[in-house]
Write an enzyme that holds these catalytic residues in place. Structure first.
Site, short mmCIF file in Angstrom:
data_model
loop_
_atom_site.label_atom_id
_atom_site.label_comp_id
_atom_site.label_asym_id
_atom_site.label_seq_id
_atom_site.Cartn_x
_atom_site.Cartn_y
_atom_site.Cartn_z
N GLY A 48 -0.06 -1.19 4.25
CA GLY A 48 -0.70 0.12 4.09
C GLY A 48 0.00 1.04 5.06
CD GLU A 49 1.78 5.00 7.14
OE1 GLU A 49 2.20 4.82 5.98
OE2 GLU A 49 2.52 5.11 8.12
CB SER A 50 0.80 0.44 11.13
OG SER A 50 1.80 1.39 11.39
CB CYS A 80 3.95 -4.53 5.14
SG CYS A 80 5.12 -3.18 4.97
NE ARG A 107 4.78 2.97 11.78
CZ ARG A 107 4.01 4.06 11.70
NH1 ARG A 107 3.76 4.76 12.77
NH2 ARG A 107 3.53 4.44 10.53
NE ARG A 136 6.90 5.12 4.01
CZ ARG A 136 7.59 5.94 4.79
NH1 ARG A 136 8.79 6.33 4.44
NH2 ARG A 136 7.08 6.39 5.90
CG HIS A 171 3.92 -5.38 0.46
ND1 HIS A 171 2.63 -4.93 0.64
CD2 HIS A 171 4.71 -4.50 1.08
CE1 HIS A 171 2.65 -3.81 1.33
NE2 HIS A 171 3.91 -3.52 1.61
CD GLU A 173 0.61 -7.66 -0.54
OE1 GLU A 173 1.39 -8.43 0.06
OE2 GLU A 173 0.60 -6.42 -0.34
#
Ligand code: GLN
Length: 198
Positions: A48-50, A80, A107, A136, A171, A173
C-alpha cells in the site's frame, strides 16, 4: 492445529493476502483492532503506502501492540510497503515505523521506467522460482548480521528473514502461487508448536 494469520487491514492489498493464506492452508482474517492480535499465530503487513499505513498504525495503537506481538515470538510478514514498515532504517532519513528488522530500505527504488514489472525470482527456501510482481517497490540496501538474504534481483536484495520476521519487496499475493505464504504459515506453525511445549 489450525494456524490463524491476520492481515493488517488499515490500508492496502488485504483481500488478496487473505486468499493466498487460505490457499496455503491457514485461517485468515482482516485485522482492524489491536485486540484481535492476541488470537493470531502470525501477522501480514500488506503493500500500500507505507506513510499512510504508518500513520494509521500510530493512530490506532498498532505500533506498540505489534512490537509486543514480535517480542512474544510471533511471526510477521511485511510485503512491499509492509517491508518498509518493518525496517529499522529508511534511506533518506524518514522516521522508521515498527523499527523491528535490522535493515535499511530504499523506497520507490526501481525508478520511473521500472515502476511496475514482473519477474521469476529464486527465493531461498522455495523449491522453484516464484513469480514476483513489483509495484513502486522498495529494495533492501543493507542488512545487519542476523538477517538472512532470501532473494536478490539484479544485485539488489528483495527478500530477507530475521528469525521470525519475513519481508519482501514485491507482491506475492497478486499471483496464484502461494509458496511464500506457505513458507510464512510454516514459520507460524513452528512458533506455535514451540509455544505449546514451553
Ligand atoms: N511505494 C510504496 C511506499 O513507498 C510501496 C508500494 C507498494 O506497497 N506497492 O510505501
Amino acid at each position: 492445529m489450525t494456524i490463524k494469520i491476520g492481515v493488517l487491514a488499515l490500508q492496502g492489498a488485504v483481500a488478496e493476502h487473505i486468499r493466498s493464506l487460505q490457499q496455503a492452508g491457514a485461517e485468515a482474517v482482516a485485522v482492524k483492532r489491536v485486540e484481535q492480535l492476541s488470537e493470531l499465530h502470525g501477522l501480514v503487513i500488506p503493500g500500500g503506502e507505507s506513510t499512510t499505513i504508518g500513520k494509521l498504525m500510530r493512530k490506532y495503537g498498532f505500533i506498540e501492540a505489534i512490537r509486543q506481538f514480535a517480542a512474544d515470538g510471533k511471526p510477521i510478514f511485511g510485503t512491499c510497503a509492509g517491508l518498509i514498515v518493518l525496517a529499522q532504517r529508511i534511506d533518506g532519513g524518514e522516521e522508521a515505523h515498527l523499527g523491528l528488522m535490522d535493515m535499511t530500505v530504499v523506497r520507490n527504488a526501481f525508478g520511473r521506467q521500472r515502476e511496475s514489472f514482473e519477474t521469476d525470482l529464486e527465493v531461498a527456501g522455495l523449491d522453484r522460482p516464484l513469480r514476483a510482481v513489483f509495484i513502486r517497490a522498495p529494495l533492501i540496501k543493507e542488512v545487519g548480521p542476523d538477517v538472512e538474504v532470501l532473494s536478490v534481483y539484479k544485485g539488489e536484495i528483495v527478500a530477507a528473514r530475521q528469525n521470525r520476521l519475513l519481508a519482501c519487496s514485491f507482491h506475492p499475493e497478486l499471483t496464484d502461487d502461494s509458496a511464500l505464504h506457505a513458507y510464512f504459515v510454516a514459520m507460524a506453525e513452528e512458533a506455535a508448536a514451540e509455544k505449546s511445549v514451553k
